[in-house]
Scaffold this motif. Structure first.
Motif, PDB file in Angstrom:
ATOM      1  N   LEU A 258      -3.232  13.453 -12.377  1.00  0.00           N
ATOM      2  CA  LEU A 258      -3.895  12.797 -11.248  1.00  0.00           C
ATOM      3  C   LEU A 258      -2.896  11.987 -10.428  1.00  0.00           C
ATOM      4  CD1 LEU A 258      -7.194  11.634 -13.027  1.00  0.00           C
ATOM      5  CD2 LEU A 258      -6.797  13.728 -11.703  1.00  0.00           C
ATOM      6  N   VAL A 259      -2.044  11.245 -11.126  1.00  0.00           N
ATOM      7  CA  VAL A 259      -1.015  10.455 -10.447  1.00  0.00           C
ATOM      8  C   VAL A 259      -0.061  11.395  -9.701  1.00  0.00           C
ATOM      9  CG1 VAL A 259       0.987   8.949 -10.851  1.00  0.00           C
ATOM     10  CG2 VAL A 259      -1.189   8.471 -12.015  1.00  0.00           C
ATOM     11  N   GLY A 260       0.278  12.502 -10.342  1.00  0.00           N
ATOM     12  CA  GLY A 260       1.193  13.474  -9.729  1.00  0.00           C
ATOM     13  C   GLY A 260       0.605  14.113  -8.476  1.00  0.00           C
ATOM     14  N   GLY A 261      -0.682  14.414  -8.494  1.00  0.00           N
ATOM     15  CA  GLY A 261      -1.340  15.012  -7.327  1.00  0.00           C
ATOM     16  C   GLY A 261      -1.317  14.063  -6.143  1.00  0.00           C
ATOM     17  N   LEU A 262      -1.623  12.805  -6.418  1.00  0.00           N
ATOM     18  CA  LEU A 262      -1.590  11.797  -5.358  1.00  0.00           C
ATOM     19  C   LEU A 262      -0.178  11.651  -4.808  1.00  0.00           C
ATOM     20  CD1 LEU A 262      -2.760   9.512  -3.643  1.00  0.00           C
ATOM     21  CD2 LEU A 262      -2.550   7.988  -5.628  1.00  0.00           C
ATOM     22  N   SER A 263       0.787  11.673  -5.717  1.00  0.00           N
ATOM     23  CA  SER A 263       2.185  11.546  -5.325  1.00  0.00           C
ATOM     24  C   SER A 263       2.593  12.703  -4.411  1.00  0.00           C
ATOM     25  CB  SER A 263       3.027  11.521  -6.593  1.00  0.00           C
ATOM     26  OG  SER A 263       4.359  11.358  -6.273  1.00  0.00           O
ATOM     27  N   GLN A 264       2.103  13.899  -4.714  1.00  0.00           N
ATOM     28  CA  GLN A 264       2.427  15.071  -3.887  1.00  0.00           C
ATOM     29  C   GLN A 264       1.877  14.905  -2.468  1.00  0.00           C
ATOM     30  OE1 GLN A 264       0.989  18.825  -5.415  1.00  0.00           O
ATOM     31  NE2 GLN A 264       1.956  19.979  -3.752  1.00  0.00           N
ATOM     32  N   VAL A 265       0.631  14.460  -2.360  1.00  0.00           N
ATOM     33  CA  VAL A 265       0.035  14.227  -1.036  1.00  0.00           C
ATOM     34  C   VAL A 265       0.847  13.186  -0.276  1.00  0.00           C
ATOM     35  CG1 VAL A 265      -1.960  13.229   0.168  1.00  0.00           C
ATOM     36  CG2 VAL A 265      -2.317  14.884  -1.677  1.00  0.00           C
ATOM     37  N   LYS A 266       1.136  12.085  -0.952  1.00  0.00           N
ATOM     38  CA  LYS A 266       1.850  10.995  -0.285  1.00  0.00           C
ATOM     39  C   LYS A 266       3.246  11.422   0.199  1.00  0.00           C
ATOM     40  CE  LYS A 266       1.906   6.901  -2.174  1.00  0.00           C
ATOM     41  NZ  LYS A 266       1.982   6.233  -0.855  1.00  0.00           N
ATOM     42  N   SER A 267       3.900  12.268  -0.561  1.00  0.00           N
ATOM     43  CA  SER A 267       5.251  12.673  -0.170  1.00  0.00           C
ATOM     44  C   SER A 267       5.224  13.451   1.144  1.00  0.00           C
ATOM     45  CB  SER A 267       5.911  13.485  -1.280  1.00  0.00           C
ATOM     46  OG  SER A 267       5.301  14.755  -1.382  1.00  0.00           O
ATOM     47  N   GLN A 268       4.072  14.042   1.472  1.00  0.00           N
ATOM     48  CA  GLN A 268       3.931  14.787   2.729  1.00  0.00           C
ATOM     49  C   GLN A 268       3.520  13.880   3.888  1.00  0.00           C
ATOM     50  OE1 GLN A 268       4.616  17.994   3.056  1.00  0.00           O
ATOM     51  NE2 GLN A 268       4.849  18.520   0.893  1.00  0.00           N
ATOM     52  N   ILE A 269       3.062  12.668   3.570  1.00  0.00           N
ATOM     53  CA  ILE A 269       2.460  11.823   4.608  1.00  0.00           C
ATOM     54  C   ILE A 269       3.263  10.559   4.898  1.00  0.00           C
ATOM     55  CG2 ILE A 269       0.444  10.386   5.158  1.00  0.00           C
ATOM     56  CD1 ILE A 269      -1.297  12.456   3.771  1.00  0.00           C
ATOM     57  N   ASP A 270       3.615   9.822   3.840  1.00  0.00           N
ATOM     58  CA  ASP A 270       4.318   8.556   4.077  1.00  0.00           C
ATOM     59  C   ASP A 270       5.664   8.582   3.362  1.00  0.00           C
ATOM     60  OD1 ASP A 270       4.185   7.206   1.375  1.00  0.00           O
ATOM     61  OD2 ASP A 270       2.029   7.377   1.726  1.00  0.00           O
ATOM     62  N   SER A 271       6.416   7.529   3.562  1.00  0.00           N
ATOM     63  CA  SER A 271       7.737   7.466   2.939  1.00  0.00           C
ATOM     64  C   SER A 271       7.883   6.224   2.074  1.00  0.00           C
ATOM     65  CB  SER A 271       8.827   7.518   4.009  1.00  0.00           C
ATOM     66  OG  SER A 271       8.727   8.726   4.716  1.00  0.00           O
ATOM     67  N   GLY A 272       6.774   5.804   1.487  1.00  0.00           N
ATOM     68  CA  GLY A 272       6.854   4.762   0.474  1.00  0.00           C
ATOM     69  C   GLY A 272       6.813   3.346   1.006  1.00  0.00           C
ATOM     70  N   ALA A 273       6.730   2.399   0.067  1.00  0.00           N
ATOM     71  CA  ALA A 273       6.673   0.969   0.389  1.00  0.00           C
ATOM     72  C   ALA A 273       8.098   0.422   0.455  1.00  0.00           C
ATOM     73  CB  ALA A 273       5.875   0.234  -0.684  1.00  0.00           C
ATOM     74  N   PHE A 274       8.320  -0.494   1.391  1.00  0.00           N
ATOM     75  CA  PHE A 274       9.619  -1.162   1.591  1.00  0.00           C
ATOM     76  C   PHE A 274      10.162  -1.645   0.233  1.00  0.00           C
ATOM     77  CE2 PHE A 274      11.506  -5.138   3.982  1.00  0.00           C
ATOM     78  CZ  PHE A 274      12.792  -4.618   3.865  1.00  0.00           C
ATOM     79  N   ASP A 275      11.381  -1.245  -0.081  1.00  0.00           N
ATOM     80  CA  ASP A 275      11.970  -1.632  -1.370  1.00  0.00           C
ATOM     81  C   ASP A 275      11.989  -3.152  -1.578  1.00  0.00           C
ATOM     82  OD1 ASP A 275      12.363   0.912  -2.304  1.00  0.00           O
ATOM     83  OD2 ASP A 275      14.516   0.983  -1.891  1.00  0.00           O
ATOM     84  N   ALA A 276      12.246  -3.901  -0.508  1.00  0.00           N
ATOM     85  CA  ALA A 276      12.298  -5.366  -0.659  1.00  0.00           C
ATOM     86  C   ALA A 276      10.929  -5.898  -1.088  1.00  0.00           C
ATOM     87  CB  ALA A 276      12.754  -6.018   0.641  1.00  0.00           C
ATOM     88  N   VAL A 277       9.870  -5.289  -0.589  1.00  0.00           N
ATOM     89  CA  VAL A 277       8.513  -5.698  -0.984  1.00  0.00           C
ATOM     90  C   VAL A 277       8.271  -5.337  -2.454  1.00  0.00           C
ATOM     91  CG1 VAL A 277       6.054  -5.200  -0.613  1.00  0.00           C
ATOM     92  CG2 VAL A 277       7.534  -5.680   1.349  1.00  0.00           C
TER      93      VAL A 277
END
Ligand SMILES: *Cc1c(COP(=O)(O)O)cnc(C)c1O
Length: 388
Positions: A258-277
């Motif tokens: 489930l976590v992996g599926g969400l991760s796959q979708v996100k990799s196509q849409i966003d580029s993650g949360a700011f590392d400093a945050v």
């Protein structure tokens, strides 16, 4: 030019809080001093040690580049450590934890990974609007599970008809609950696991308020129930625990598929949360937790002022064990919308009509404990003058 919005947007109601914001501004424009118990956004600042950590991290050019899609390994490890300390839940950071840009983002994207057009999703009513909206945006069909007072605002799993249970692909649960402030115990979570196994359902648990428990109450995680990790994913967030709603930092944990599926979708849409945050998030999770203790006490005092005031007015309301909401029955013969309008226009007190969270919320209003206790006392006084 005339541009038609996509069909799917027509299936969604206007976002609840946008509508309330509009009404509030209308009354404010008339010069009324507004006490806003509407939106669930903490009024207190983020604790200073977390801000310092952000400032320091933001000064490091290594944080200025694109983050890793699934989040920083160090943040994910920190989340795993926190789940272990807090709930005794073991998570493998690399496969069972991802970083989110706030948990709303993850909840909104999750159905894109697992819901096909026409798939049914069991969603609570009343509820945080995102569960239903994200189901609809993925082409799924939300099926409401009413949360009723006689069941402690837990869904009655026995009342779900057999065909729906068999057809449904997922079920969403949220405890401590927004908007009803109800809590769930491990016995309920065990029932959910059994139900999910029997009907092959994905369980989506939203635990955003797990740290906002009063007196001795500390909410469990769904993942503490035996077998939960085989069927479920849990969404969590730093927003409420550390007054970080504006920072946009959350996490999804649990079943690796489930976590992996969400991760796959996100990799196509966003580029993650700011590392400093994320680095500041590690500080939040790993530093001394006395700021959370202070926050709990503060909300508890506000809760006590509001609940005592409402009870004195003869309204039916219980002091909640958790969350920063109070879920209050409206007087007989009055609708949620009428009651909310009355409080706003005649007392300048903003609340949220229960039916805005789903049809089963009719007959209730939600108050957020997001003003200080003096201001809360003022709200109570104004309501007393109204003579409800
Ligand atoms: C506030 C809230 C969240 C947290 O949202 P973030 O996107 O993490 O800020 C999640 N679920 C519910 C029910 C909430 O009320």
């Amino acid at each position: 030019m005339e541009f038609e919005r996509a069909e799917r947007l027509r299936l969604l109601p206007p976002y609840l809080f946008k509508e309330i914001d509009r009404l509030r501004e209308e009354v404010r424009a008339k010069g009324v001093d507004i006490i806003d118990l509407g939106v669930g956004d903490p009024d207190q600042p983020t604790p200073p040690h977390i801000i310092q950590s952000l400032c320091q991290a933001a000064g490091d050019p290594a944080t200025h580049r694109y983050p890793a899609y699934s989040g920083m390994n160090r943040f994910r490890a920190s989340v795993a450590g926190w789940y272990q300390r807090r709930f005794g839940v073991e998570l493998e950071a690399a496969s069972e934890v991802i970083t989110l840009i706030g948990s709303k983002e993850g909840i909104a994207h999750f159905p894109l990974a697992f819901i096909n057009p026409g798939d049914k999703v069991l969603v609570p009513s009343p509820a945080y609007p995102v569960y239903r909206a994200s189901t609809v945006l993925a082409g799924g069909v939300p099926v409401e599970m009413p949360l009723r007072r006689e069941n402690g605002f837990l869904p009655d799993l026995g009342a779900i008809d057999l065909d729906t249970a068999r057809q449904a692909k997922a079920m969403v649960i949220n405890y401590p609950n927004n908007p009803t402030a109800a809590v769930a115990d491990l016995g309920f979570y065990a029932e959910v696991v059994a139900f999910a196994r029997e009907y092959g359902l994905i369980v989506v648990s939203d635990a955003a308020y797990s740290e906002m428990g009063f007196e001795d109450y500390r909410a469990p995680s769904f993942l503490q129930a035996p077998g939960a990790k085989e069927v479920g994913i849990e969404f969590h967030s730093l927003s409420k625990t550390y007054n970080m709603t504006g920072w946009r930092l959350g996490m999804a944990v649990g079943n690796a598929t489930l976590v992996g599926g969400l991760s796959q979708v996100k990799s196509q849409i966003d580029s993650g949360a700011f590392d400093a945050v994320q680095l500041a998030g590690i500080t939040a999770l790993e530093a001394d937790q006395s700021c959370v203790e202070e926050l709990r006490l503060m909300y508890q005092q506000r809760r006590d002022v509001l609940v005592a005031g409402l009870q004195k007015l003869g309204l039916e309301v219980e002091p909640p064990k958790a969350t920063f909401y109070v879920w209050c029955a409206v007087p007989p013969g009055v609708s949620s919308a009428e009651f909310t309008m009355k409080l706003l226009s005649q007392a300048g007190v903003v609340s949220t009509p229960g039916n805005g969270f789903g049809a089963a919320g009719e007959g209730y209003v939600r108050f957020a404990l997001t003003v200080d206790k003096e201001r809360m006392a003022e709200a109570v006084e104004r309501l007393a003058k109204l003579g409800l």
